[in-house]
Enzyme design. Structure first.
Site, PDB file in Angstrom:
ATOM      1  N   SER A  14       0.894  -1.081  -0.034  1.00 57.32           N
ATOM      2  CA  SER A  14       0.168   0.058  -0.068  1.00 57.32           C
ATOM      3  C   SER A  14       0.994   1.222   0.040  1.00 57.32           C
ATOM      4  CB  SER A  14      -0.826  -0.058   1.169  1.00 57.32           C
ATOM      5  OG  SER A  14      -1.646  -1.107   1.170  1.00 57.32           O
ATOM      6  N   SER A  61      -1.924 -11.381  -2.782  1.00 52.38           N
ATOM      7  CA  SER A  61      -2.233 -12.363  -3.963  1.00 52.38           C
ATOM      8  C   SER A  61      -0.988 -13.439  -3.869  1.00 52.38           C
ATOM      9  CB  SER A  61      -2.072 -11.775  -5.302  1.00 52.38           C
ATOM     10  OG  SER A  61      -1.041 -10.784  -5.506  1.00 52.38           O
TER      11      SER A  61
END
Ligand code: PPS
Ligand code: ADP
Length: 208
Positions: free
Chosen positions: A45, A112
């Site tokens: 992020s 992921s």
């Protein structure tokens, strides 16, 4: 009408008069997917936000699809078991592809953890416009950071199936960009973002 597998049939592709090339011309950039993968706390992020700011300053239109945020809406029906993570990545991959088709530089920031899911997202995008960025930070660093206290809970057995602790993370084998510590020191957020900007510039994404 439905097929024997329960899938709808009689669905056609609707062409639209204004295409990706037209939108790219308007924006003076090329649409792409910057797929940021790595452990919780690896800086996904932080990179996406710093990169988003830098692109904005350069007059480039970008958008961040953040795993945590999407789990409040689009993906709020999904948990963390393997099939839920796969569906999470599939949906975000499809959305990212649409954003790239809209001409945007779309950053997808998700753990992921499974290679096959990331490879699926690559396979639905045009290969050159899918840029996989691996946050190659050691687990010890991520665990030391632990900004949300989740590693502590996972170590205490209060969260089951936490990536890196008791759920796998499969590192990319062929990513476009790898971000890792140099001489044991993690690059600053600006340095990480610069690494990606340089790649985007060199590959011609920051102009039409
Ligand atoms: N079991 C488990 N494993 C990993 N992460 C967990 C888990 N439970 C909650 N969280 C929090 O959810 C954020 C990860 O969401 P993602 O959508 O990126 O995960 S995934 O790609 O589907 O694996 C992740 O956010 P980041 O720290 O930003 O990566 C965590 O805060
Ligand atoms: N390059 C960096 N240098 C120093 N601290 C960082 C860096 N990248 C991230 N951090 C810090 O590490 C923590 C986790 O970063 P974050 O971006 O939230 O990771 P992720 O999205 O992968 O979970 C945050 O507290 C953030 O400020």
């Amino acid at each position: 009408m439905y097929s024997s597998l329960g899938k709808p049939t009689n669905i056609f592709w609707q062409e639209c008069p204004v295409g990706k090339a037209d939108r790219q011309k308007l924006l003076n950039q090329k649409g792409c997917v910057v797929w940021i993968t790595g452990l919780s706390g690896s800086g996904k992020s932080t990179l996406a936000c710093t990169l988003g700011r830098e692109l904005h300053n350069r007059g480039k239109l970008s958008y961040i699809l953040d795993g945590d945020n999407l789990r409040h809406g689009l993906n709020k029906d999904l948990g963390f078991k393997a099939e839920d993570r796969t569906e999470n990545i599939r949906r975000v991959g499809e959305v990212a592809k649409l954003f790239a088709d809209a001409g945007l530089i779309c950053m997808a920031s998700l753990i992921s953890p499974y290679r096959k899911d990331r490879d699926f997202c690559r396979s639905i995008s045009s290969d050159a416009s899918f840029i996989e960025v691996f946050m190659n930070m050691p687990l010890e660093l991520c665990e030391e950071r632990d900004p949300k206290g989740l590693y502590k809970l996972a170590r205490a057995g209060k969260i089951k199936g936490f990536t890196g602790i008791d759920d796998p993370y499969e590192p990319p084998l062929n990513c476009e960009i790898e971000i890792r510590p140099e001489n044991g020191v993690c690059p600053s957020p600006c340095t990480m973002a610069e690494q990606v900007v340089t790649y985007l510039e060199e590959k011609g994404f920051l102009q039409e």
